[in-house]
Design an enzyme around this catalytic site. Structure first.
Site: not given
Ligand code: NAD
Length: 428
Positions: A69, A93, A105, A189, A220, A362
């Site tokens: 997953k 995780k 992944k 998350t 997100n 999920s």
């Molecule tokens: P997303 O694409 O929705 O948001 C990412 C955010 O980071 C955006 O606001 C973007 O502008 C910002 N960003 C990009 N480059 C940047 C920089 N240089 N400095 C500061 N901010 C910056 O992504 P997400 O889903 O929110 O994921 C963010 C992190 O959380 C990732 O590491 C992802 O692997 C992790 N994550 C997300 C989920 C999920 O369900 N969405 C689950 C587990 C882990």
């Protein structure tokens, strides 16, 4: 010394835990490499009729505890090593929160911001066609990650069903509500991380009203977290996106930030156009523009990296002022920074626990897809709270008993559960 990569950083943490757990060489070998690595080039037709090609990956690290997953990331820097590290973290995780999955992944090395909606659909369908024999509800279930979303999951499910001539709602999660998605998946998350933080602060009798929080990333994970914390009385003093951030000692209102982010495309949009800001108005409102580097070093109680990996590293760890770090992003802290922060007494809730809410919901979506049931949002949140706090308790117990950091303890819980499954299955 060879340069550290995401996968070698994962291995560094793992080795640390192997020593503490006194694993045999044979046991350690089970964690050395992913079980399967699928790499290919996917070709699709661009809007101008030309053909473009992107490298694409699906790494299946371990499925001892259940089907693989893990999300699919679209990013120019998504390469095999990064996807390997993320697949490995995913396996730890799912074990930490004890849901019946392994870890995988996916990645497509591309810049989705340069693609039209039609091209994005072409890429997503091409990815699923390339990986179709490796995925399935009982084999490997993808989900969204950075730059992928419910619409992309819908195209992928549709392509999978076309290719396999099947009805397969559980093949992929993070789908739109109208096409087999689950209520509460979009906020999962952040909500999972929020439940853990609340529990930690409650146990320490700390009052949210007196706690200042800095959040990096307003996507997100970060934006939903800002809303939850603000709603619970915490003072969110700074947030940022890729164009920089905004800081106010008195606190900022995430609803207002969201409004301007939607209108102008940046969190500082109320005051700035790109990097040009109306400093007079900012002064009047008691806010200032901060770079993403500066943001991490601001005075605060809780720091929440929710954007990129390795942002907390040897170069800035000493200057971090937060007492708690909740890792909503994957891999935001390097092992070197981890050691520095440990000495400073900073408590880090590691990614493999802090952001496990996403994969937990999920799992609920997958369960609903298989059973045909539809859960209410209350039911999702209740179950999420139960599962994530069970994970947190297991990690806390492990940390206390063995004098480990939370990261070591989480890895320890995960490794033991994976090892147990591998032994029961006779792999060793
Ligand atoms: P997303 O694409 O929705 O948001 C990412 C955010 O980071 C955006 O606001 C973007 O502008 C910002 N960003 C990009 N480059 C940047 C920089 N240089 N400095 C500061 N901010 C910056 O992504 P997400 O889903 O929110 O994921 C963010 C992190 O959380 C990732 O590491 C992802 O692997 C992790 N994550 C997300 C989920 C999920 O369900 N969405 C689950 C587990 C882990």
């Amino acid at each position: 010394m060879a340069m550290a990569t995401p996968y070698t950083r994962f291995q560094t943490t793992l080795r640390d835990v192997f020593v503490k757990l006194d694993l045999t060489k044979e046991e350690q070998a089970l964690f050395a490499e992913p079980q399967e690595i699928h790499r290919t080039d996917i070709s699709f037709q661009r809007d101008d009729g030309s053909t473009a090609t992107f490298p694409a990956f699906r790494v299946q690290y371990n499925n001892a505890r259940g089907p693989y997953k893990g999300g699919i990331r679209y990013h120019p820097l998504a390469d095999e090593d990064e996807v390997k590290a993320l697949a490995a973290l995913m396996s730890i995780k799912t074990a930490v929160v004890n849901i019946p999955f392994g870890g995988a992944k996916g990645g497509v090395q591309c810049n989705p911001k340069e693609l039209s909606k039609k091209e994005l659909q072409e890429v997503s369908r091409a990815y699923m066609r390339a990986m179709v024999e490796h995925v399935g509800a009982d084999i490997d279930c993808p989900a969204p990650d950075v730059n992928t979303n419910p619409a992309i999951m819908a195209w992928m499910r549709d392509e999978y069903e076309k290719q396999t001539r099947s009805y397969s709602p559980a093949v992929i999660t993070g789908k739109p509500l109208s096409y087999g998605g689950s209520l509460g998946r979009d906020t999962a998350t952040a909500r999972g991380g929020f439940f853990i933080l609340q529990e930690m602060m409650d146990r320490r009798a700390m009052d949210p009203e007196e706690l200042k929080v800095v959040i990096q990333g307003f996507g997100n994970a970060g934006a939903h977290m800002a809303h939850f914390l603000h709603g619970a009385g915490y003072t969110v003093v700074a947030v940022s996106d890729s164009q920089g951030g905004i800081y106010s000692e008195e606190g900022i209102d995430p609803v207002r930030i969201e409004k301007y982010k939607r209108k102008t495309g940046q969190v500082a949009g109320e005051y700035c156009t790109g990097s040009v800001c109306d400093t007079e108005r900012m002064k009047l409102d008691g806010v200032r523009h901060v770079s993403n580097e500066e943001l991490l070093e601001l005075p605060c109680d809780i720091l929440i990296p929710a954007a990129l990996d390795t942002v907390i590293n040897e170069g800035n760890a000493e200057r971090i002022q937060a007492k708690f770090i909740l890792e909503l992003a994957n891999g935001p802290t390097t092992p070197e920074a981890d050691a520095i922060l440990q000495k400073k007494g900073v408590e880090i809730i590691p990614d493999v626990l802090a952001n496990a809410g996403g994969v937990t919901v999920s799992y609920f979506e997958w369960t609903q897809g298989r059973s045909g049931e539809q859960w209410t949002e209350d039911q999702v949140d209740r179950e999420l709270k139960r599962v994530i706090l069970e994970g947190y308790k297991a990690v806390r117990r492990e940390a206390r008993r063995n004098e480990m950091t939370y990261r070591q303890a989480a890895f320890s819980v995960g490794v033991k559960r994976m090892l147990d499954a591998m032994k029961v299955r006779g792999w060793i």
